[in-house]
Design an enzyme around this catalytic site. Structure first.
Site, PDB file in Angstrom:
ATOM      1  N   GLY A 184       5.818   9.099   8.249  1.00  0.00           N
ATOM      2  CA  GLY A 184       4.928   8.337   9.129  1.00  0.00           C
ATOM      3  C   GLY A 184       3.907   9.260   9.774  1.00  0.00           C
ATOM      4  N   SER A 192       7.335  11.498   3.043  1.00  0.00           N
ATOM      5  CA  SER A 192       6.387  11.101   4.077  1.00  0.00           C
ATOM      6  C   SER A 192       7.157  10.639   5.303  1.00  0.00           C
ATOM      7  CB  SER A 192       5.444  10.020   3.551  1.00  0.00           C
ATOM      8  OG  SER A 192       6.154   8.853   3.225  1.00  0.00           O
ATOM      9  N   GLY A 241       3.471  13.104   9.265  1.00  0.00           N
ATOM     10  CA  GLY A 241       2.901  13.715   8.066  1.00  0.00           C
ATOM     11  C   GLY A 241       3.877  13.784   6.907  1.00  0.00           C
ATOM     12  N   GLY A 276       1.770   5.055   2.252  1.00  0.00           N
ATOM     13  CA  GLY A 276       2.520   5.851   1.280  1.00  0.00           C
ATOM     14  C   GLY A 276       1.852   5.810  -0.092  1.00  0.00           C
ATOM     15  N   ASP A 277       1.265   4.673  -0.438  1.00  0.00           N
ATOM     16  CA  ASP A 277       0.592   4.553  -1.744  1.00  0.00           C
ATOM     17  C   ASP A 277      -0.655   5.445  -1.792  1.00  0.00           C
ATOM     18  OD1 ASP A 277       2.530   2.632  -2.341  1.00  0.00           O
ATOM     19  OD2 ASP A 277       1.304   1.030  -1.488  1.00  0.00           O
TER      20      ASP A 277
HETATM   21  N1  LIG Z   1       0.597   5.965  12.455  1.00  0.00           N
HETATM   22  C1  LIG Z   1       0.148   6.904  11.614  1.00  0.00           C
HETATM   23  N2  LIG Z   1      -0.816   7.762  12.029  1.00  0.00           N
HETATM   24  C2  LIG Z   1      -1.288   8.713  11.188  1.00  0.00           C
HETATM   25  N3  LIG Z   1      -0.872   8.875   9.922  1.00  0.00           N
HETATM   26  C3  LIG Z   1       0.076   8.044   9.462  1.00  0.00           C
HETATM   27  C4  LIG Z   1       0.647   7.025  10.274  1.00  0.00           C
HETATM   28  N4  LIG Z   1       1.566   6.338   9.538  1.00  0.00           N
HETATM   29  C5  LIG Z   1       1.562   6.910   8.308  1.00  0.00           C
HETATM   30  N5  LIG Z   1       0.677   7.934   8.260  1.00  0.00           N
HETATM   31  C6  LIG Z   1       0.359   8.772   7.093  1.00  0.00           C
HETATM   32  O1  LIG Z   1       0.729   8.049   5.931  1.00  0.00           O
HETATM   33  C7  LIG Z   1       1.750   8.744   5.212  1.00  0.00           C
HETATM   34  C8  LIG Z   1       2.717   7.733   4.592  1.00  0.00           C
HETATM   35  O2  LIG Z   1       3.308   6.984   5.621  1.00  0.00           O
HETATM   36  P1  LIG Z   1       4.806   6.441   5.545  1.00  0.00           P
HETATM   37  O3  LIG Z   1       5.748   7.583   5.651  1.00  0.00           O
HETATM   38  O4  LIG Z   1       4.909   5.368   6.569  1.00  0.00           O
HETATM   39  O5  LIG Z   1       4.836   5.873   4.069  1.00  0.00           O
HETATM   40  P2  LIG Z   1       5.631   4.666   3.381  1.00  0.00           P
HETATM   41  O6  LIG Z   1       6.723   4.175   4.286  1.00  0.00           O
HETATM   42  O7  LIG Z   1       6.029   5.128   2.032  1.00  0.00           O
HETATM   43  O8  LIG Z   1       4.483   3.575   3.229  1.00  0.00           O
HETATM   44  P3  LIG Z   1       4.319   2.390   2.154  1.00  0.00           P
HETATM   45  O9  LIG Z   1       5.516   2.407   1.264  1.00  0.00           O
HETATM   46  O10 LIG Z   1       4.170   1.133   2.957  1.00  0.00           O
HETATM   47  O11 LIG Z   1       3.041   2.689   1.406  1.00  0.00           O
HETATM   48  C9  LIG Z   1       2.347   9.711   6.218  1.00  0.00           C
HETATM   49  O12 LIG Z   1       2.895  10.836   5.581  1.00  0.00           O
HETATM   50  C10 LIG Z   1       1.151  10.051   7.094  1.00  0.00           C
HETATM   51  O13 LIG Z   1       0.377  11.080   6.493  1.00  0.00           O
HETATM   52 MG   LIG Z   2       6.603   3.908   0.440  1.00  0.00          MG
END
Ligand SMILES: Nc1ncnc2c1ncn2[C@@H]1O[C@H](COP(=O)(O)OP(=O)(O)OP(=O)(O)O)[C@@H](O)[C@H]1O
Ligand SMILES: [Mg+2]
Length: 316
Positions: free
Chosen positions: A218, A216, A221, A247-248
């Site tokens: 952010g 992922s 996507g 991410g969850d």
């Molecule tokens: N600002 C944003 N706008 C739209 N979609 C987002 C945004 N931030 C995250 N996402 C969506 O959420 C997904 C997961 O985000 P991210 O990569 O930040 O996960 P993470 O760091 O594992 O999160 P966490 O561990 O806190 O649950 C991304 O792949 C995207 O689809």
């Molecule tokens: Mg995560």
């Protein structure tokens, strides 16, 4: 039923105030408490989608009792194992006037060898009813680095596919045990491989033992490297909100896709729409159903070129 494992479950406490003044007393306007930890967040999302879930992991002490009471209030099926140590709390201080949040993370209990053995036996009693198991989050102190590899071997023994969301040494040590899917974020990808390019890094983790890698990125996507091809899926826009727990939500969608054998492009579109809808909801573990519905048809999924002949080195 989807089983979620949260080895280091937490009580998440959120303090709302106008502005945090360091070095002084701060009057809190409102406090919220709920059960947390990544596996608990995944279970909340699955539960809200109407999918049967069971929550397990390790909890203890007064905080452990508060975690369990809140799980029950949320309607989640609690099969946590009680341990003698005191579960951790996380404290988020939300400054409403500036839209900023400060987070304090307690380390959690030290888990002994005997308690870990008890947990592995406990897991063996839950796995027979599971269509998939989600292994998520940090490991409590005292556990061996290969704790997730051990959990994966138990899942394999029961023929249950496992989705792993871990980072650092815990992730690297788990790869040879063959998780069906891992979901690192951008920082976790780079930390695990030393590679800056997410596609190359995901391919390296796939080569190191993960059945599929969905990374992922952010608001950009997800990219997926799977035995059936590689894709990049992204939503139409960056959303403002709370990215903690996004991410969850992605893990929840990917696990459902695994269980229902949904074609990869649809799985990824669902993961992007649901995780973006989680950004639009203020608390980790929640998502905004209207945003989910609106975004789902607007996610763009692009097929990536097939693997190059030469693979980058697997994890260092
Ligand atoms: N600002 C944003 N706008 C739209 N979609 C987002 C945004 N931030 C995250 N996402 C969506 O959420 C997904 C997961 O985000 P991210 O990569 O930040 O996960 P993470 O760091 O594992 O999160 P966490 O561990 O806190 O649950 C991304 O792949 C995207 O689809
Ligand atoms: Mg995560």
């Amino acid at each position: 039923m989807i089983l979620t494992v949260t080895p280091n479950a937490a009580l998440d406490i959120t303090h709302h105030l106008d502005r945090l003044r360091p070095h002084g007393s701060n009057r809190v306007r409102a406090v919220a408490e709920r059960a947390g930890g990544k596996g608990v967040n995944v279970a909340r999302v699955l539960h809200a989608l109407g999918h049967p879930t069971v929550v397990t992991g390790l909890v203890g002490g007064i905080t452990g009792r508060a975690i369990r009471a809140e799980l029950a209030a949320a309607g989640l099926t609690d099969r946590m194992l009680a341990i003698p140590g005191e579960s951790r709390r996380t404290v988020a201080v939300v400054e409403e006037s500036v839209g900023d949040t400060t987070v304090l993370l307690e380390p959690g209990p030290v888990v002994g060898v005997e308690e870990w053995e008890r947990f592995l036996h406990h897991l063996d009693t839950l796995l027979p009813g599971a269509a998939a198991v989600v292994l998520s989050g940090s490991l409590p102190r005292g556990l061996p680095r290969d704790a997730y590899a051990q959990l994966l071997r138990h899942a394999h023994a029961h023929g249950v596919p496992a989705v792993l969301d871990a980072d650092g040494a815990a992730l690297r040590a788990a790869l040879p045990a063959g998780p069906a899917l891992i979901k690192p974020n951008a920082d976790e990808l780079t930390a695990a491989t030393g590679l800056a390019d997410p596609v190359a890094a995901a391919r390296a983790l796939h080569a190191a033992g993960a059945g599929a890698v969905v990374a992922s990125l952010g608001a950009d996507g997800v990219i997926a490297v799977t035995p059936h091809g590689s894709w990049h899926a992204r939503g139409p826009e960056r959303l403002a909100g709370n990215p903690t727990g996004a991410g969850d939500a992605a893990v929840a969608a990917l696990t459902l896709g695994l269980v229902t054998r949904t074609p990869w492009p649809d799985r990824l579109a669902e993961a992007v729409a649901l995780s973006a809808a989680a950004v639009a909801a203020p608390l980790a573990g929640d998502f905004d159903p209207a945003v989910h519905r609106a975004l789902r048809p607007r996610v763009n999924v692009r097929h990536l070129a097939p693997f190059a002949a030469e693979e980058p080195d697997p994890c260092p």
